[in-house]
Design a protein around this motif. Structure first.
Motif, PDB file in Angstrom:
ATOM      1  N   PRO A  64      19.285   8.271   8.320  1.00  0.00           N
ATOM      2  CA  PRO A  64      18.582   8.715   7.104  1.00  0.00           C
ATOM      3  C   PRO A  64      19.116  10.065   6.611  1.00  0.00           C
ATOM      4  O   PRO A  64      19.308  10.994   7.391  1.00  0.00           O
ATOM      5  CB  PRO A  64      17.124   8.827   7.560  1.00  0.00           C
ATOM      6  N   LYS A  65      19.354  10.138   5.311  1.00  0.00           N
ATOM      7  CA  LYS A  65      19.801  11.384   4.692  1.00  0.00           C
ATOM      8  C   LYS A  65      18.659  12.054   3.948  1.00  0.00           C
ATOM      9  O   LYS A  65      18.497  13.273   3.993  1.00  0.00           O
ATOM     10  CB  LYS A  65      20.960  11.110   3.734  1.00  0.00           C
ATOM     11  N   ALA A  66      17.868  11.263   3.245  1.00  0.00           N
ATOM     12  CA  ALA A  66      16.705  11.772   2.500  1.00  0.00           C
ATOM     13  C   ALA A  66      15.740  10.625   2.296  1.00  0.00           C
ATOM     14  O   ALA A  66      16.149   9.499   2.005  1.00  0.00           O
ATOM     15  CB  ALA A  66      17.134  12.359   1.164  1.00  0.00           C
ATOM     16  N   SER A  67      14.441  10.902   2.447  1.00  0.00           N
ATOM     17  CA  SER A  67      13.458   9.841   2.257  1.00  0.00           C
ATOM     18  C   SER A  67      12.103  10.429   1.899  1.00  0.00           C
ATOM     19  O   SER A  67      11.812  11.583   2.218  1.00  0.00           O
ATOM     20  CB  SER A  67      13.325   8.981   3.522  1.00  0.00           C
ATOM     21  N   ILE A  68      11.304   9.638   1.220  1.00  0.00           N
ATOM     22  CA  ILE A  68       9.910   9.970   0.955  1.00  0.00           C
ATOM     23  C   ILE A  68       9.090   8.697   1.123  1.00  0.00           C
ATOM     24  O   ILE A  68       9.618   7.590   1.033  1.00  0.00           O
ATOM     25  CB  ILE A  68       9.675  10.544  -0.460  1.00  0.00           C
ATOM     26  N   ARG A  69       7.800   8.856   1.369  1.00  0.00           N
ATOM     27  CA  ARG A  69       6.881   7.719   1.427  1.00  0.00           C
ATOM     28  C   ARG A  69       5.651   8.090   0.622  1.00  0.00           C
ATOM     29  O   ARG A  69       5.045   9.129   0.863  1.00  0.00           O
ATOM     30  CB  ARG A  69       6.510   7.371   2.866  1.00  0.00           C
ATOM     31  N   VAL A  70       5.308   7.247  -0.349  1.00  0.00           N
ATOM     32  CA  VAL A  70       4.171   7.513  -1.235  1.00  0.00           C
ATOM     33  C   VAL A  70       3.290   6.281  -1.326  1.00  0.00           C
ATOM     34  O   VAL A  70       3.707   5.169  -0.977  1.00  0.00           O
ATOM     35  CB  VAL A  70       4.633   7.938  -2.652  1.00  0.00           C
ATOM     36  N   ASP A  71       2.061   6.479  -1.808  1.00  0.00           N
ATOM     37  CA  ASP A  71       1.175   5.351  -2.071  1.00  0.00           C
ATOM     38  C   ASP A  71       1.799   4.468  -3.149  1.00  0.00           C
ATOM     39  O   ASP A  71       2.348   4.975  -4.136  1.00  0.00           O
ATOM     40  CB  ASP A  71      -0.195   5.828  -2.542  1.00  0.00           C
ATOM     41  N   TYR A  72       1.711   3.170  -2.957  1.00  0.00           N
ATOM     42  CA  TYR A  72       2.304   2.252  -3.927  1.00  0.00           C
ATOM     43  C   TYR A  72       1.649   2.405  -5.297  1.00  0.00           C
ATOM     44  O   TYR A  72       2.330   2.357  -6.330  1.00  0.00           O
ATOM     45  CB  TYR A  72       2.165   0.818  -3.431  1.00  0.00           C
ATOM     46  N   LYS A  73       0.341   2.621  -5.330  1.00  0.00           N
ATOM     47  CA  LYS A  73      -0.359   2.805  -6.602  1.00  0.00           C
ATOM     48  C   LYS A  73       0.153   4.054  -7.314  1.00  0.00           C
ATOM     49  O   LYS A  73       0.374   4.052  -8.532  1.00  0.00           O
ATOM     50  CB  LYS A  73      -1.864   2.902  -6.381  1.00  0.00           C
ATOM     51  N   GLU A  74       0.364   5.118  -6.550  1.00  0.00           N
ATOM     52  CA  GLU A  74       0.917   6.353  -7.136  1.00  0.00           C
ATOM     53  C   GLU A  74       2.333   6.101  -7.648  1.00  0.00           C
ATOM     54  O   GLU A  74       2.731   6.589  -8.715  1.00  0.00           O
ATOM     55  CB  GLU A  74       0.931   7.461  -6.088  1.00  0.00           C
ATOM     56  N   PHE A  75       3.094   5.345  -6.884  1.00  0.00           N
ATOM     57  CA  PHE A  75       4.460   4.995  -7.262  1.00  0.00           C
ATOM     58  C   PHE A  75       4.481   4.309  -8.632  1.00  0.00           C
ATOM     59  O   PHE A  75       5.301   4.627  -9.492  1.00  0.00           O
ATOM     60  CB  PHE A  75       5.042   4.084  -6.187  1.00  0.00           C
ATOM     61  N   LEU A  76       3.538   3.386  -8.846  1.00  0.00           N
ATOM     62  CA  LEU A  76       3.470   2.666 -10.119  1.00  0.00           C
ATOM     63  C   LEU A  76       2.864   3.505 -11.233  1.00  0.00           C
ATOM     64  O   LEU A  76       3.372   3.535 -12.356  1.00  0.00           O
ATOM     65  CB  LEU A  76       2.660   1.379  -9.945  1.00  0.00           C
ATOM     66  N   GLN A 112       0.821  -1.210   0.000  1.00  0.00           N
ATOM     67  CA  GLN A 112       0.000   0.000   0.000  1.00  0.00           C
ATOM     68  C   GLN A 112       0.856   1.263   0.000  1.00  0.00           C
ATOM     69  O   GLN A 112       0.464   2.285  -0.558  1.00  0.00           O
ATOM     70  CB  GLN A 112      -0.923   0.017   1.224  1.00  0.00           C
ATOM     71  N   LYS A 113       2.011   1.191   0.640  1.00  0.00           N
ATOM     72  CA  LYS A 113       2.935   2.324   0.708  1.00  0.00           C
ATOM     73  C   LYS A 113       4.330   1.848   0.342  1.00  0.00           C
ATOM     74  O   LYS A 113       4.695   0.695   0.568  1.00  0.00           O
ATOM     75  CB  LYS A 113       2.972   2.922   2.120  1.00  0.00           C
ATOM     76  N   VAL A 114       5.127   2.768  -0.212  1.00  0.00           N
ATOM     77  CA  VAL A 114       6.536   2.468  -0.460  1.00  0.00           C
ATOM     78  C   VAL A 114       7.370   3.638   0.055  1.00  0.00           C
ATOM     79  O   VAL A 114       7.040   4.806  -0.166  1.00  0.00           O
ATOM     80  CB  VAL A 114       6.815   2.214  -1.968  1.00  0.00           C
ATOM     81  N   GLU A 115       8.408   3.298   0.779  1.00  0.00           N
ATOM     82  CA  GLU A 115       9.353   4.289   1.293  1.00  0.00           C
ATOM     83  C   GLU A 115      10.660   4.155   0.526  1.00  0.00           C
ATOM     84  O   GLU A 115      11.188   3.055   0.359  1.00  0.00           O
ATOM     85  CB  GLU A 115       9.608   4.051   2.783  1.00  0.00           C
ATOM     86  N   ILE A 116      11.178   5.282   0.048  1.00  0.00           N
ATOM     87  CA  ILE A 116      12.490   5.323  -0.603  1.00  0.00           C
ATOM     88  C   ILE A 116      13.414   6.087   0.324  1.00  0.00           C
ATOM     89  O   ILE A 116      13.148   7.252   0.653  1.00  0.00           O
ATOM     90  CB  ILE A 116      12.422   6.017  -1.972  1.00  0.00           C
ATOM     91  N   ARG A 117      14.508   5.451   0.748  1.00  0.00           N
ATOM     92  CA  ARG A 117      15.349   6.057   1.785  1.00  0.00           C
ATOM     93  C   ARG A 117      16.827   5.921   1.433  1.00  0.00           C
ATOM     94  O   ARG A 117      17.315   4.831   1.159  1.00  0.00           O
ATOM     95  CB  ARG A 117      15.061   5.393   3.130  1.00  0.00           C
ATOM     96  N   PHE A 118      17.526   7.061   1.436  1.00  0.00           N
ATOM     97  CA  PHE A 118      18.986   7.106   1.310  1.00  0.00           C
ATOM     98  C   PHE A 118      19.574   7.398   2.690  1.00  0.00           C
ATOM     99  O   PHE A 118      18.935   8.063   3.511  1.00  0.00           O
ATOM    100  CB  PHE A 118      19.413   8.199   0.328  1.00  0.00           C
ATOM    101  N   VAL A 119      20.781   6.913   2.944  1.00  0.00           N
ATOM    102  CA  VAL A 119      21.392   7.082   4.260  1.00  0.00           C
ATOM    103  C   VAL A 119      22.733   7.798   4.158  1.00  0.00           C
ATOM    104  O   VAL A 119      23.324   7.926   3.077  1.00  0.00           O
ATOM    105  CB  VAL A 119      21.577   5.728   4.965  1.00  0.00           C
ATOM    106  N   GLU A 120      23.210   8.230   5.331  1.00  0.00           N
ATOM    107  CA  GLU A 120      24.528   8.862   5.434  1.00  0.00           C
ATOM    108  C   GLU A 120      25.618   7.792   5.333  1.00  0.00           C
ATOM    109  O   GLU A 120      25.339   6.592   5.281  1.00  0.00           O
ATOM    110  CB  GLU A 120      24.640   9.608   6.763  1.00  0.00           C
ATOM    111  N   ALA A 121      26.865   8.243   5.374  1.00  0.00           N
ATOM    112  CA  ALA A 121      27.999   7.334   5.221  1.00  0.00           C
ATOM    113  C   ALA A 121      28.146   6.355   6.377  1.00  0.00           C
ATOM    114  O   ALA A 121      28.892   5.374   6.267  1.00  0.00           O
ATOM    115  CB  ALA A 121      29.293   8.132   5.054  1.00  0.00           C
ATOM    116  N   ASP A 122      27.408   6.594   7.485  1.00  0.00           N
ATOM    117  CA  ASP A 122      27.476   5.653   8.603  1.00  0.00           C
ATOM    118  C   ASP A 122      26.594   4.439   8.392  1.00  0.00           C
ATOM    119  O   ASP A 122      26.521   3.547   9.243  1.00  0.00           O
ATOM    120  CB  ASP A 122      27.113   6.346   9.920  1.00  0.00           C
ATOM    121  N   ALA A 123      25.882   4.392   7.260  1.00  0.00           N
ATOM    122  CA  ALA A 123      25.089   3.232   6.813  1.00  0.00           C
ATOM    123  C   ALA A 123      23.693   3.154   7.401  1.00  0.00           C
ATOM    124  O   ALA A 123      22.888   2.331   6.963  1.00  0.00           O
ATOM    125  CB  ALA A 123      25.818   1.920   7.080  1.00  0.00           C
TER     126      ALA A 123
END
Length: 283
Positions: free
Chosen positions: A65-77, A51-62
């Motif tokens: 979180p550096k940047a992230s968004i969460r959107v509806d999976y249907k919207e994502f597709l 139902q939802k998908v989160e896209i998340r990038f992280v800092e060099a410490d692994a």
């Protein structure tokens, strides 16, 4: 060499978390940024129950979180998918031209056709259970093509659940040479077959649940509980067991896709930059 690959490439690799209607994490993939696009494996098109998908990038410490968004999976597709489904080349492309990701650097795709057996590679991806980005050292141990003619590298590097869609990096050039596709392995096929058998068993057992009672005990409920325990055990084994022989799809089709998009964009740009004089005649 590998610390340099981490320094140069880790910021461009993201985690894709898929959640069901109850907010429960049901699947995890890795991906990476190319220009203003997100590249991952084709599984991203077909996450059942998401139902939802989160896209998340992280800092060099692994982990931070550096940047992230969460959107509806249907919207994502529907709104962000720009790659073709059922492309038989095990890749997915999504538009991630969001303000949140403007400072995320892009990786570069390698356009070489062949890679020597024994070539060192770095594999970056997310541990789907721990949700941390990691890097694995490995080598190209073999190469093959499937029945559709899609070329794969076999990578001798330990990867686990969550790595699918992550980049395989040449640590000499820092370019992407392939995309992890662990879910096409025989172990994954066996896991999917087992899950299918369990679903069938549960469906049949529920049809006769409550029809055979011995005292206060319904033996069918015991069998249902047993099937669910096996299902949970198999899922935990699959998610926590690393594979030492991972498959990674080569970039033939994805490079063709991006080259075609570049041609389209350049043609569009030239069309909009045509100059006219005051009489309306094209200069």
């Amino acid at each position: 060499m590998y610390s340099k690959a981490w320094e140069k490439c880790s910021a461009s690799v993201c985690c894709l978390n898929f959640y069901n209607e109850h907010g429960v994490l049901i699947d995890t993939l890795s991906g990476f940024k190319i220009n203003k696009s997100l590249v991952t494996c084709e599984q991203a098109f077909y996450v059942k129950g998401a139902q939802k998908v989160e896209i998340r990038f992280v800092e060099a410490d692994a982990t931070t979180p550096k940047a992230s968004i969460r959107v509806d999976y249907k919207e994502f597709l529907d709104d962000h998918r720009v790659g073709f489904t059922h492309n038989q080349a095990d890749y997915a492309v999504f538009n991630i031209d969001f303000a949140e990701f403007q400072d995320i650097p892009s990786l570069a795709l390698c356009e070489r056709w062949n890679y020597p057996i024994g070539m060192p590679v770095a594999v970056l991806g997310y541990n789907g259970v721990g949700q941390n980005l990691s890097i694995k050292a490995g080598i190209v141990s073999s190469a093959f093509s499937n029945m559709q003619g899609v070329r794969y590298l076999q990578i001798d590097a330990l990867t686990c659940y969550g790595y699918s869609g992550g980049p395989v990096i040449d640590p000499q050039t820092m370019q992407v040479v392939a995309i992890v596709s662990r879910r096409n392995t025989p172990a994954t096929k066996s896991y999917n077959d087992l899950m299918s058998y369990i679903r069938t068993n549960l469906e049949e057992l529920r049809k006769i649940e409550g029809k055979f009672i011995f005292g206060e005990l319904d033996p069918i409920q015991v069998l249902i509980a047993n099937q669910n325990q096996i299902k949970l055990l198999a899922s935990n084994i699959y998610k926590h067991t690393a594979s030492g022989a991972s498959q990674a799809v080569m970039l033939d089709h994805i490079i063709t896709y991006f080259n075609e998009q570049a041609i389209i964009e350049n043609h569009s740009l030239k069309s909009t930059n045509v100059e006219f004089d005051v009489t309306g005649i094209k200069k």
